[in-house]
Design a protein around this motif. Sequence first.
Motif, mmCIF file in Angstrom:
data_model
loop_
_atom_site.group_PDB
_atom_site.id
_atom_site.type_symbol
_atom_site.label_atom_id
_atom_site.label_comp_id
_atom_site.label_asym_id
_atom_site.label_seq_id
_atom_site.Cartn_x
_atom_site.Cartn_y
_atom_site.Cartn_z
ATOM 1 N N ARG A 281 -6.457 13.266 -5.284
ATOM 2 C CA ARG A 281 -5.740 13.112 -4.034
ATOM 3 C C ARG A 281 -5.740 11.840 -3.545
ATOM 4 N N ALA A 282 -6.884 11.186 -3.566
ATOM 5 C CA ALA A 282 -7.017 9.742 -3.185
ATOM 6 C C ALA A 282 -6.213 8.878 -4.084
ATOM 7 N N LEU A 283 -6.307 9.304 -5.476
ATOM 8 C CA LEU A 283 -5.595 8.396 -6.309
ATOM 9 C C LEU A 283 -4.105 8.508 -6.018
ATOM 10 N N LYS A 284 -3.683 9.838 -5.923
ATOM 11 C CA LYS A 284 -2.204 9.832 -5.741
ATOM 12 C C LYS A 284 -1.719 9.219 -4.386
ATOM 13 N N ALA A 285 -2.742 9.291 -3.438
ATOM 14 C CA ALA A 285 -2.397 8.514 -2.183
ATOM 15 C C ALA A 285 -2.023 6.960 -2.388
ATOM 16 N N LEU A 286 -2.573 6.318 -3.552
ATOM 17 C CA LEU A 286 -2.309 4.916 -3.690
ATOM 18 C C LEU A 286 -0.877 4.652 -3.926
ATOM 19 N N ASP A 287 -0.058 5.538 -4.227
ATOM 20 C CA ASP A 287 1.356 5.525 -4.707
ATOM 21 C C ASP A 287 2.075 5.333 -3.398
ATOM 22 N N VAL A 288 1.423 5.470 -2.405
ATOM 23 C CA VAL A 288 2.322 5.462 -0.932
ATOM 24 C C VAL A 288 1.541 4.256 -0.096
ATOM 25 N N LEU A 289 0.547 3.516 -0.668
ATOM 26 C CA LEU A 289 -0.310 2.587 -0.155
ATOM 27 C C LEU A 289 0.629 1.409 0.493
ATOM 28 N N ASN A 290 1.713 1.251 -0.369
ATOM 29 C CA ASN A 290 2.660 0.041 0.144
ATOM 30 C C ASN A 290 3.323 0.485 1.123
ATOM 31 N N ASP A 291 4.027 1.761 1.239
ATOM 32 C CA ASP A 291 4.737 1.913 2.380
ATOM 33 C C ASP A 291 3.972 2.361 3.678
ATOM 34 N N VAL A 292 2.492 2.500 3.624
ATOM 35 C CA VAL A 292 1.806 2.798 4.872
ATOM 36 C C VAL A 292 1.512 1.294 5.369
ATOM 37 N N THR A 293 1.215 0.504 4.448
ATOM 38 C CA THR A 293 0.810 -0.762 4.722
ATOM 39 C C THR A 293 2.013 -1.663 5.356
ATOM 40 N N THR A 294 3.156 -1.321 4.953
ATOM 41 C CA THR A 294 4.388 -1.956 5.520
ATOM 42 C C THR A 294 4.516 -1.541 6.852
ATOM 43 N N LYS A 295 4.591 -0.081 7.216
ATOM 44 C CA LYS A 295 4.722 0.378 8.366
ATOM 45 C C LYS A 295 3.625 -0.083 9.471
ATOM 46 N N THR A 296 2.562 -0.290 9.256
ATOM 47 C CA THR A 296 1.206 -0.870 9.804
ATOM 48 C C THR A 296 1.509 -2.092 10.130
ATOM 49 N N ARG A 297 2.078 -3.120 9.304
ATOM 50 C CA ARG A 297 2.336 -4.388 9.536
ATOM 51 C C ARG A 297 3.316 -4.520 10.612
ATOM 52 N N GLU A 298 4.335 -3.675 10.550
ATOM 53 C CA GLU A 298 5.574 -4.032 11.350
ATOM 54 C C GLU A 298 5.050 -3.377 12.859
ATOM 55 N N GLN A 299 4.282 -2.253 12.859
ATOM 56 C CA GLN A 299 3.674 -1.687 14.144
ATOM 57 C C GLN A 299 2.839 -2.547 14.882
ATOM 58 N N TYR A 300 2.090 -3.320 14.322
ATOM 59 C CA TYR A 300 1.039 -3.934 14.908
ATOM 60 C C TYR A 300 1.227 -5.542 14.970
ATOM 61 N N THR A 301 2.027 -6.424 14.226
ATOM 62 C CA THR A 301 2.285 -7.535 14.347
ATOM 63 C C THR A 301 2.563 -8.309 15.407
#
Length: 260
Positions: free
Chosen positions: A158-178
């Motif tokens: 599951r952790a390895l599969k989660a890497l496939d959406v890591l970029n989406d999570v990172t982008t949303k986090t950056r937008e939320q907290y910038t």
Amino acid sequence: MKEQFKQEIKTVIEATQAKGDIESIYLVACGGSHAFLQPAEYVLSKETTIPTTVLPSREFITREPKALGEHSLVVSCSHSGTTPETVAATKYAREQGALTVAFAFAFADESPLEKEAEYTIHYAWGPETDASDLNTGVLYGWLFAYLNVVNPSDKYDRALKALDVLNDVTTKTREQYTPIIAKWASELKREPIVYSVASGINAGQAYSFAICWLQEMQWVNSAYIHSGEYFHGPFEITDFDVPFIMCEGLGKARAMDGLC
């Protein structure tokens, strides 16, 4: 994650299996690369019975660990592949019979570090890079793949599969907290010193924030403080006008972080 990086991870995993029983793991690097490897030490210590130690490259050599030998795995990292201490540490580990694996930026092909290590896992860098191809994404790709060999579990899949959406999570986090981060930076830009506090898997990030982002790049005096040590000295310099970055984890360490 790029196919090249996946294949390099696969090659390293196969080499580790061929090596036989790994009885000790050492993670060695300098500066930001040292901080980068710290989460791996946390996860390996938590998930396996293999003694795992993270050390600055120079101390790895001067300490001369007694457990270092043909049943050891030594993982080093240098972004440029040229850090002298890390190159020397990798060479030293290989001379002791350890399996040596290096992490380096993809441009570092045939760098001094890659020449000394038996295997290299590359990663990408830059503002437009997918988060799964950055150093941390590739590190976790290797880490969870290795754990799945040592102690197979669905959670690692599951952790390895989660890497496939890591970029989406990172982008949303950056937008939320910038906006929040920009406001904080503006308010504290003239502060003579800023402390960072964390523990557990976040310790490396807080350490990196202090020594790399503030000291090295902004010339701001800073220090990393382990949250479990906050009341054993650092508490005494706490005041209303002393800035602290508090990094609260999501795991069991959060209770410790929250006490500060």
